[in-house]
Design a protein around this motif. Structure first.
Motif, PDB file in Angstrom:
ATOM      1  N   GLU A   1       0.807  -1.278  -0.020  1.00 37.90           N
ATOM      2  CA  GLU A   1       0.088  -0.006  -0.010  1.00 37.90           C
ATOM      3  C   GLU A   1       0.957   1.208  -0.040  1.00 37.90           C
ATOM      4  O   GLU A   1       1.967   1.267   0.818  1.00 37.90           O
ATOM      5  N   TRP A   2       0.509   2.160  -0.639  1.00 45.58           N
ATOM      6  CA  TRP A   2       1.024   3.453  -0.590  1.00 45.58           C
ATOM      7  C   TRP A   2       0.080   4.531  -0.270  1.00 45.58           C
ATOM      8  O   TRP A   2      -0.950   4.578  -0.503  1.00 45.58           O
ATOM      9  N   GLN A   3       0.655   5.686   0.399  1.00 47.70           N
ATOM     10  CA  GLN A   3      -0.128   6.711   0.962  1.00 47.70           C
ATOM     11  C   GLN A   3       0.202   7.859   0.112  1.00 47.70           C
ATOM     12  O   GLN A   3       1.474   8.377   0.115  1.00 47.70           O
ATOM     13  N   LEU A   4      -0.773   8.624  -0.352  1.00 41.44           N
ATOM     14  CA  LEU A   4      -0.501   9.888  -1.361  1.00 41.44           C
ATOM     15  C   LEU A   4      -1.303  10.982  -0.851  1.00 41.44           C
ATOM     16  O   LEU A   4      -2.341  10.731  -0.016  1.00 41.44           O
ATOM     17  N   SER A   5      -0.555  12.107  -0.987  1.00 41.13           N
ATOM     18  CA  SER A   5      -1.334  13.211  -0.418  1.00 41.13           C
ATOM     19  C   SER A   5      -1.062  14.648  -1.139  1.00 41.13           C
ATOM     20  O   SER A   5       0.149  14.605  -2.008  1.00 41.13           O
ATOM     21  N   ARG A   6      -1.850  15.532  -0.989  1.00 41.64           N
ATOM     22  CA  ARG A   6      -1.532  16.885  -1.524  1.00 41.64           C
ATOM     23  C   ARG A   6      -2.515  17.810  -0.655  1.00 41.64           C
ATOM     24  O   ARG A   6      -3.592  17.592  -0.468  1.00 41.64           O
ATOM     25  N   THR A   7      -1.957  19.192  -0.644  1.00 39.63           N
ATOM     26  CA  THR A   7      -2.759  20.050   0.162  1.00 39.63           C
ATOM     27  C   THR A   7      -3.032  21.096  -0.999  1.00 39.63           C
ATOM     28  O   THR A   7      -2.515  21.646  -2.003  1.00 39.63           O
ATOM     29  N   GLU A   8      -4.507  21.325  -0.979  1.00 41.12           N
ATOM     30  CA  GLU A   8      -4.793  22.129  -1.883  1.00 41.12           C
ATOM     31  C   GLU A   8      -5.478  23.485  -1.440  1.00 41.12           C
ATOM     32  O   GLU A   8      -6.034  23.481  -0.155  1.00 41.12           O
ATOM     33  N   PHE A   9      -5.356  24.840  -2.454  1.00 35.08           N
ATOM     34  CA  PHE A   9      -5.849  25.943  -1.756  1.00 35.08           C
ATOM     35  C   PHE A   9      -5.097  26.409  -0.617  1.00 35.08           C
ATOM     36  O   PHE A   9      -5.796  26.783   0.541  1.00 35.08           O
ATOM     37  N   GLU A  10      -3.615  26.012  -0.653  1.00 33.23           N
ATOM     38  CA  GLU A  10      -2.909  26.319   0.635  1.00 33.23           C
ATOM     39  C   GLU A  10      -3.102  27.921   1.184  1.00 33.23           C
ATOM     40  O   GLU A  10      -3.023  28.705   0.512  1.00 33.23           O
TER      41      GLU A  10
END
Length: 148
Positions: free
Chosen positions: A68-77
């Protein structure tokens, strides 16, 4: 953007996809359902190599197997609409269904105090031979060894 590892399929609702691609500066995982799609950063070349090796090592016989991989991104920082978009992506054999192979993607959105479900894309019985061929081609063309 050229896909490196790609699984696409159709059902009665339309086209679905899970693809890892390089866009020239970064790696992305693209998940698509008939009415919705999204992409998230997929770490670095070593993680793509790890994914390729995971596909090559997918057992033919029923046995416990999941990565399993964990992916992430913060939007509208830094705005009042800031939200955190994250997901899990897994490759494995389903122990509850005769150890059938699968690819699974589930995303979530977190804003303020609330977390909600995002897109879910699950490929049961992916074309394992095709995925192994793509993984082999990727590892052959990008042979740099994995870093520990």
């Amino acid at each position: 953007m050229d896909p490196i590892l790609s699984c696409r399929w159709h059902d009665q609702d339309g086209e679905w996809a899970l693809t890892v691609s390089h866009n020239g500066s970064s790696w992305l995982l693209y998940a698509a359902a008939p009415l919705w799609s999204e992409s998230l950063p997929f770490a670095d070349p070593d993680e793509v190599r790890r994914l390729a090796q995971t596909l090559l090592d997918l057992p033919d016989e029923p046995e416990p197997y999941e990565f399993e991989w964990q992916l992430s991104r913060t939007e509208f920082e830094r705005t009042e609409n800031e939200r955190f978009h994250f997901a899990t992506f897994a490759v494995g054999l389903d122990p509850t269904d005769d150890h059938r192979p699968y690819l699974a993607y589930q995303s979530y959105y977190h804003r303020g105090q609330a977390t909600g479900l995002g897109l879910e894309v699950i490929c049961e019985d992916p074309p394992v031979d095709h995925l192994r061929a793509q993984a082999h081609a990727f590892l052959t063309n990008c042979p740099r060894p994995l870093q520990a």
